[in-house]
Design an enzyme around this catalytic site. Structure first.
Site, PDB file in Angstrom:
ATOM      1  N   SER A 115     -22.629 -13.838 -19.194  1.00 58.85           N
ATOM      2  CA  SER A 115     -22.514 -14.732 -19.634  1.00 58.85           C
ATOM      3  C   SER A 115     -21.203 -14.579 -19.591  1.00 58.85           C
ATOM      4  O   SER A 115     -20.505 -14.665 -18.468  1.00 58.85           O
ATOM      5  CB  SER A 115     -23.009 -14.356 -21.251  1.00 58.85           C
ATOM      6  OG  SER A 115     -22.483 -15.451 -22.583  1.00 58.85           O
ATOM      7  N   HIS A 116     -19.881 -14.267 -20.169  1.00 57.94           N
ATOM      8  CA  HIS A 116     -18.552 -14.440 -20.141  1.00 57.94           C
ATOM      9  C   HIS A 116     -18.242 -12.577 -19.743  1.00 57.94           C
ATOM     10  O   HIS A 116     -16.541 -12.654 -19.404  1.00 57.94           O
ATOM     11  CB  HIS A 116     -18.140 -14.382 -21.372  1.00 57.94           C
ATOM     12  CG  HIS A 116     -18.332 -13.447 -22.590  1.00 57.94           C
ATOM     13  ND1 HIS A 116     -19.895 -13.585 -23.198  1.00 57.94           N
ATOM     14  CD2 HIS A 116     -17.892 -12.610 -23.394  1.00 57.94           C
ATOM     15  CE1 HIS A 116     -20.014 -12.998 -24.237  1.00 57.94           C
ATOM     16  NE2 HIS A 116     -18.854 -11.404 -24.266  1.00 57.94           N
ATOM     17  N   ASP A 279     -17.996 -20.577 -20.104  1.00 64.94           N
ATOM     18  CA  ASP A 279     -17.737 -19.776 -20.276  1.00 64.94           C
ATOM     19  C   ASP A 279     -19.317 -19.392 -18.570  1.00 64.94           C
ATOM     20  O   ASP A 279     -19.685 -20.660 -18.197  1.00 64.94           O
ATOM     21  CB  ASP A 279     -18.737 -18.893 -21.024  1.00 64.94           C
ATOM     22  CG  ASP A 279     -19.546 -19.319 -21.436  1.00 64.94           C
ATOM     23  OD1 ASP A 279     -20.590 -19.611 -20.892  1.00 64.94           O
ATOM     24  OD2 ASP A 279     -20.677 -17.483 -21.747  1.00 64.94           O
ATOM     25  N   ASP A 281     -21.873 -18.605 -18.240  1.00 64.47           N
ATOM     26  CA  ASP A 281     -23.172 -19.676 -18.093  1.00 64.47           C
ATOM     27  C   ASP A 281     -23.673 -20.693 -18.678  1.00 64.47           C
ATOM     28  O   ASP A 281     -24.153 -20.996 -18.960  1.00 64.47           O
ATOM     29  CB  ASP A 281     -24.157 -18.072 -18.394  1.00 64.47           C
ATOM     30  CG  ASP A 281     -24.057 -17.719 -19.861  1.00 64.47           C
ATOM     31  OD1 ASP A 281     -22.966 -17.558 -20.325  1.00 64.47           O
ATOM     32  OD2 ASP A 281     -24.688 -18.136 -21.088  1.00 64.47           O
ATOM     33  N   ASP A 283     -22.784 -21.648 -22.219  1.00 66.45           N
ATOM     34  CA  ASP A 283     -23.204 -21.945 -23.257  1.00 66.45           C
ATOM     35  C   ASP A 283     -22.273 -21.873 -24.406  1.00 66.45           C
ATOM     36  O   ASP A 283     -22.532 -22.271 -25.250  1.00 66.45           O
ATOM     37  CB  ASP A 283     -24.022 -20.768 -23.309  1.00 66.45           C
ATOM     38  CG  ASP A 283     -24.022 -19.402 -23.562  1.00 66.45           C
ATOM     39  OD1 ASP A 283     -22.651 -19.324 -23.385  1.00 66.45           O
ATOM     40  OD2 ASP A 283     -24.534 -18.893 -23.848  1.00 66.45           O
ATOM     41  N   ARG A 284     -20.502 -21.371 -23.909  1.00 70.93           N
ATOM     42  CA  ARG A 284     -19.882 -21.084 -25.124  1.00 70.93           C
ATOM     43  C   ARG A 284     -18.871 -22.296 -24.042  1.00 70.93           C
ATOM     44  O   ARG A 284     -19.210 -22.914 -23.589  1.00 70.93           O
ATOM     45  CB  ARG A 284     -18.812 -20.094 -24.525  1.00 70.93           C
ATOM     46  CG  ARG A 284     -19.874 -18.630 -24.956  1.00 70.93           C
ATOM     47  CD  ARG A 284     -19.261 -17.101 -25.383  1.00 70.93           C
ATOM     48  NE  ARG A 284     -19.740 -16.277 -25.726  1.00 70.93           N
ATOM     49  CZ  ARG A 284     -19.599 -14.832 -26.351  1.00 70.93           C
ATOM     50  NH1 ARG A 284     -17.966 -15.062 -26.010  1.00 70.93           N
ATOM     51  NH2 ARG A 284     -19.519 -14.192 -26.802  1.00 70.93           N
ATOM     52  N   SER A 367     -17.840 -16.859 -32.212  1.00 68.48           N
ATOM     53  CA  SER A 367     -17.940 -16.498 -30.869  1.00 68.48           C
ATOM     54  C   SER A 367     -17.428 -17.337 -30.074  1.00 68.48           C
ATOM     55  O   SER A 367     -17.923 -17.527 -28.840  1.00 68.48           O
ATOM     56  CB  SER A 367     -18.411 -15.502 -30.565  1.00 68.48           C
ATOM     57  OG  SER A 367     -19.867 -15.917 -30.640  1.00 68.48           O
ATOM     58  N   LYS A 378     -26.585 -21.950 -27.433  1.00 63.40           N
ATOM     59  CA  LYS A 378     -25.820 -22.516 -27.647  1.00 63.40           C
ATOM     60  C   LYS A 378     -25.832 -23.283 -26.161  1.00 63.40           C
ATOM     61  O   LYS A 378     -25.927 -23.192 -24.859  1.00 63.40           O
ATOM     62  CB  LYS A 378     -24.839 -21.661 -27.912  1.00 63.40           C
ATOM     63  CG  LYS A 378     -24.465 -20.694 -27.406  1.00 63.40           C
ATOM     64  CD  LYS A 378     -23.760 -19.445 -27.672  1.00 63.40           C
ATOM     65  CE  LYS A 378     -23.304 -18.702 -26.932  1.00 63.40           C
ATOM     66  NZ  LYS A 378     -24.163 -17.116 -27.524  1.00 63.40           N
TER      67      LYS A 378
HETATM   68  C1  G1P Z   1     -21.526 -11.710 -28.709  1.00 58.68           C
HETATM   69  C2  G1P Z   1     -21.353 -12.577 -29.629  1.00 58.68           C
HETATM   70  C3  G1P Z   1     -22.104 -13.113 -30.544  1.00 58.68           C
HETATM   71  C4  G1P Z   1     -22.817 -13.814 -29.341  1.00 58.68           C
HETATM   72  C5  G1P Z   1     -22.854 -12.601 -28.706  1.00 58.68           C
HETATM   73  C6  G1P Z   1     -23.916 -13.606 -27.064  1.00 58.68           C
HETATM   74  O1  G1P Z   1     -22.559 -10.200 -29.510  1.00 58.68           O
HETATM   75  O2  G1P Z   1     -20.006 -11.605 -31.126  1.00 58.68           O
HETATM   76  O3  G1P Z   1     -21.939 -14.151 -31.497  1.00 58.68           O
HETATM   77  O4  G1P Z   1     -24.160 -14.234 -29.563  1.00 58.68           O
HETATM   78  O5  G1P Z   1     -21.601 -12.202 -27.863  1.00 58.68           O
HETATM   79  O6  G1P Z   1     -22.989 -14.532 -26.597  1.00 58.68           O
HETATM   80  P1  G1P Z   1     -21.114  -8.673 -29.784  1.00 58.68           P
HETATM   81  O7  G1P Z   1     -20.998  -8.393 -28.487  1.00 58.68           O
HETATM   82  O8  G1P Z   1     -20.665  -8.879 -31.219  1.00 58.68           O
HETATM   83  O9  G1P Z   1     -22.861  -8.053 -29.520  1.00 58.68           O
HETATM   84 ZN    ZN Z   2     -22.450 -17.295 -22.459  1.00 60.06          ZN
END
Ligand code: G1P
Ligand code: ZN
Length: 545
Positions: A115-116, A279, A281, A283-284, A367, A378
């Site tokens: 992801s990010h 981000d 991948d 999705d954000r 987030s 998302k």
């Molecule tokens: C974080 C975000 C959460 C999101 C997840 C995946 O998880 O807070 O909302 O679903 O990334 O993108 P966390 O690190 O808080 O467990």
């Molecule tokens: Zn992501």
């Protein structure tokens, strides 16, 4: 034929590698230890029994994607998978992968992304399994994968080399078909079905300006095709649009801290009308208007209130779901619309059943995650396009829309404070200590605020009745303030404590304050009640968003 499946035995099973909120994420160095990726992949296969099935495979293009993808393909062939549908060059954004699973009626999919989280040889890598509805595996499935990972002693891999993924078309690997597809086309068509591209195109042709920052990550090709080619935004409206294996050395997380360049540009003298980022991948999302940042919780609320302006949602929405730490702003919209509002644990997988059952149409997390029932993840670009559709139909700017929203519903001032790099023991101790005191807290005051309620958040899924406990602590204060505390499930270094803070102000109150200032009492009170300074030795958070 050189595709005979061979079995390689590993000596040590993977212990305790519990997938967090979104699959398994580890440092590249860990994932590339001999047998590590293989063991986790085999555990996934053992849990899902893939023989004869069709799977989707793609990733965000980060470092280690290419060798990992080749290994996974060779293992899929040895595990008797019938067909793997792969994005060209291994690329698929997470929402595009979700869409492809659904569109092609695949049995599931594997997404290679962290992801990010930063990429590159010193960065992170991740692997996530999505089920046939296109969404992240629910806990029953991830639990089964973890259980399989505990006592695994072999993995299956074919000796044959994986085919090249550089051209679209079909190849075979043993008995398995490898189908390479254009990663963008199907997704872009779906967006054209949901949104009024003519209206957006006209708004842009009439002089509306925008900048989309792809952060050197996967949405570059998607945004260029959709925003520039199909909607006519001038070339250069998409910046950092070439995906790179280390995201240009950056941290592809679309928020004011990591997408600072875009944030500053939208607050500067040459600001366009609209700015957005996505981000690693895809999705954000981050949404910024000319001179104004839209907090993700507010964005969800605005989208819910205006979704009917887009063709895909013209019938209205069935309900809105938000994760527990997301502000209550979307609940207020749901109430006014007379539709259901849901509060789920953190993590997109908890929205899956509500979306499948048609109980929720829009979902969101604080987030920077927003999405709808069009896929089961998302979706960053989806949020951008819904915003653009709303702006085109209303003919107003982002700031005006936000202001009118607050004047109608009131404002939920909101902020998240992250304490990073904590020693896991201290972080766990803080949470268990707080939980042990929960029943004694209501009635106590700090910083002039009195606690009215406290809760260790648990969730019963309204569709399948499954119970999820221990999802974070909620502290409710008099006067519409709330604080939530939980430990991150996605970090790869130490522990992170997230403290989420909110303060509601009704439409007659001051709607234009600075968020940190509006939240100052709840910040101080929460830190005292949780003992942040005493138990963590920290006086201030590392990241405020
Ligand atoms: C974080 C975000 C959460 C999101 C997840 C995946 O998880 O807070 O909302 O679903 O990334 O993108 P966390 O690190 O808080 O467990
Ligand atoms: Zn992501």
């Amino acid at each position: 034929m050189n595709s005979t499946a061979s079995t390689t035995f590993k000596t040590a099973p993977i212990d305790g590698q519990v997938p967090g909120t979104s699959g398994l994420r580890k440092k590249v160095a860990v994932f590339s230890e001999p047998g590590y990726l293989e063991t986790y992949t085999q555990a996934t296969f053992n849990a899902i029994e893939p023989a004869g099935k069709t799977l989707v495979l793609g990733g965000d293009g980060r470092y280690f994607n290419r060798p990992a993808m080749a290994t996974i393909l060779r293992m899929a062939a040895a595990n008797q998978v019938a067909r793997v549908i792969v994005g060209q060059n291994g690329i698929l954004s997470t929402p595009a992968a979700s869409h492809l699973i659904r569109k092609r009626n695949a049995d599931g999919g594997l997404i290679l992304s962290a992801s990010h989280n930063p990429g590159g040889p010193d960065g992170d890598f991740g692997l996530k399994y999505n089920i046939a509805n296109g969404g992240p595996a629910p806990e029953a499935v991830t639990d089964a994968i973890v259980a399989c990972a505990q006592d695994i002693d072999a993995y299956h891999i074919t000796d044959a080399a994986a085919p090249s993924l550089s051209e679209c078309g079909e190849a075979t690997l043993g008995n398995m078909v490898v189908e390479v597809v254009d990663p963008v086309a199907d997704y872009a068509s779906l967006m054209e079905e949901l949104f009024d591209f003519n209206a957006i195109r006209k708004m842009i042709a009439d002089g509306f300006t925008l900048r989309f920052d792809a952060m050197h990550a996967v949405t570059g090709p998607y945004a260029t095709e959709i925003l520039e080619r199909r909607l006519g935004a001038p070339t250069g409206s998409v910046v950092n649009g070439n995906p790179s294996e280390d995201f240009g050395g950056g941290h592809p997380d679309p928020n004011p801290v990591w997408a600072k360049e875009l944030f500053d540009h939208l607050h500067g003298p040459d600001a366009p009308d609209f700015g957005a980022a996505s981000d690693g991948d895809g999705d954000r999302n981050m949404i910024v208007g000319n001179g104004i940042y839209v907090a993700p919780s507010d964005s969800l609320a605005v989208l819910a209130a205006n979704a009917h302006l887009a063709p895909g949602y013209a019938q209205g929405i069935a309900g809105v779901a938000r994760s527990m730490p997301t502000s209550a702003a979307s609940d207020r919209v749901a109430e006014k619309l007379g539709v259901e509002a849901f509060q789920t644990p953190t993590g997109w997988k908890f929205f899956g059943n509500l979306l499948d059952a048609g109980r929720a149409t829009l979902c969101g997390e604080e987030s920077a995650g927003t999405g709808s029932d069009h896929v089961r993840e998302k979706d960053g670009l989806w949020a951008v396009l819904l915003w653009l559709n709303i702006l085109a139909v209303r003919g107003e700017g982002v700031a005006q829309i936000l202001k009118e929203h607050w004047q109608t519903y009131g404002r939920d001032y909101y902020s998240r404070h992250d304490y990073e790099g904590l020693d896991s023991k201290s972080a766990n101790h803080l949470m268990s200590e707080l939980k042990s005191r929960l029943s004694t807290l209501p009635g106590q005051s700090a910083a002039g605020l009195t606690l009215t309620g406290s809760e260790d958040f648990a969730y019963t899924d309204p569709i399948d009745g499954s119970l999820t406990t221990g999802q974070g602590v909620i502290l409710a204060y008099e006067g519409g303030a709330r604080a939530m505390l939980r430990l991150s499930g996605t970090g790869t270094e130490g522990a992170t404590l997230r403290v989420y803070l909110e303060q509601y102000v009704d439409p007659t109150g001051d709607l234009t304050r600075d968020a940190q200032e509006a939240l100052s009492k709840v910040i101080t009170a929460t830190s005292q009640f949780a003992g942040i300074q005493d138990l963590l030795g920290r006086t201030a958070p590392d990241v405020i968003s």
